[in-house]
Scaffold this active site. Structure first.
Site, PDB file in Angstrom:
ATOM      1  N   GLU A 171      -2.713  -7.267   7.164  1.00 45.16           N
ATOM      2  CA  GLU A 171      -1.498  -7.005   7.932  1.00 45.16           C
ATOM      3  C   GLU A 171      -1.408  -7.943   9.128  1.00 45.16           C
ATOM      4  O   GLU A 171      -2.430  -8.384   9.678  1.00 45.16           O
ATOM      5  CB  GLU A 171      -1.512  -5.547   8.409  1.00 45.16           C
ATOM      6  CG  GLU A 171      -0.362  -5.141   9.316  1.00 45.16           C
ATOM      7  CD  GLU A 171       0.993  -5.162   8.638  1.00 45.16           C
ATOM      8  OE1 GLU A 171       1.432  -6.261   8.230  1.00 45.16           O
ATOM      9  OE2 GLU A 171       1.618  -4.098   8.525  1.00 45.16           O
ATOM     10  N   HIS A 221       0.827  -1.203   0.000  1.00 50.85           N
ATOM     11  CA  HIS A 221       0.000   0.000   0.000  1.00 50.85           C
ATOM     12  C   HIS A 221       0.866   1.260   0.000  1.00 50.85           C
ATOM     13  O   HIS A 221       2.042   1.240   0.400  1.00 50.85           O
ATOM     14  CB  HIS A 221      -0.918   0.008   1.228  1.00 50.85           C
ATOM     15  CG  HIS A 221      -0.170   0.032   2.527  1.00 50.85           C
ATOM     16  ND1 HIS A 221       0.344   1.187   3.083  1.00 50.85           N
ATOM     17  CD2 HIS A 221       0.167  -0.970   3.373  1.00 50.85           C
ATOM     18  CE1 HIS A 221       0.954   0.900   4.214  1.00 50.85           C
ATOM     19  NE2 HIS A 221       0.869  -0.409   4.421  1.00 50.85           N
TER      20      HIS A 221
END
Length: 217
Positions: free
Chosen positions: A82, A9
């Site tokens: 994550e 990201h």
């Protein structure tokens, strides 16, 4: 042959301030949006069959920028999320650097686990499980997977047939592209942390010879 483009990201304010995000819904900052747009532009000429993303705000934003103008939908998958950093979430790296568990994380991640968090081995298992699902589902073409630095590292380490602790030797920047390709039972990593001239990278992939099977059992 199937190619998976793993893309981290874009930058967030928490990245900039070196604060641990974990599963928090932290958005991209202005620089992060710019990074994602630049990566999207560099991949503009590359055909993509599907876009998958971690179900967190920063990855979804990045994935939508990457998918803009393409006739594909962004699919959220939990395997790409994550790592759960437990009690470290919300703290800065400086604040947790004195903890023995954090020192272990940066010397022996195969045995690391944040207090009330997820083991790195668990991240490795779910990441590889997802890749093998994609190997069966797509078989050929190119797909994108927008995720997080450590998730990408453990997956690449596995498909390079390396010990999990070797992930410490990798660097994955915001919005950088890493390329995993799967050909039947064979696999290989064609690029790590790529930023520019991506069209030149992809123009060579069809010339590769099949690799012997390098997947860990």
């Amino acid at each position: 042959m199937l190619e998976i483009l793993f893309i981290r990201h874009g930058e967030t304010d928490w990245n900039k301030n070196r604060r641990i995000m974990g599963g928090r819904p932290v958005p991209l900052n202005r620089e992060g949006i710019k990074q994602a747009e630049e990566t999207a532009k560099s991949l503009d000429s590359i055909e993509i069959k599907a876009v998958y993303t971690s179900p967190l705000k920063r990855t979804i934003q990045t994935a939508r920028i990457l998918a803009k103008g393409r006739s594909v939908r962004v699919v959220e998958v939990p395997e790409l999320v994550e790592i759960d950093y437990g009690d470290w979430v919300g703290k800065t790296f400086d604040e947790v650097s004195r903890y023995p568990a954090f020192k272990l994380y940066h010397t022996n991640p195969a045995k690391a686990q944040a207090p009330r968090g997820e083991r790195m081995k668990d991240v490795w298992q779910r990441g590889v499980r997802w890749v093998e699902m994609m190997r069966k589902e797509h078989r050929k073409g190119r797909i994108m997977a927008v995720s997080h630095a450590d998730v990408i590292k453990v997956i690449l380490t596995h498909y390079m047939n390396l010990d999990l602790n070797e992930m410490l030797r990798m660097r994955i920047d915001n919005a950088a592209v890493s390329i995993l390709w799967l050909n039947g039972k064979s696999s290989g990593v064609f690029g790590i942390n790529c930023h520019t001239n991506l069209e030149k990278v992809f123009s060579r992939t069809d010339q590769l010879y099949p690799l012997p099977n390098s997947t860990k059992k």
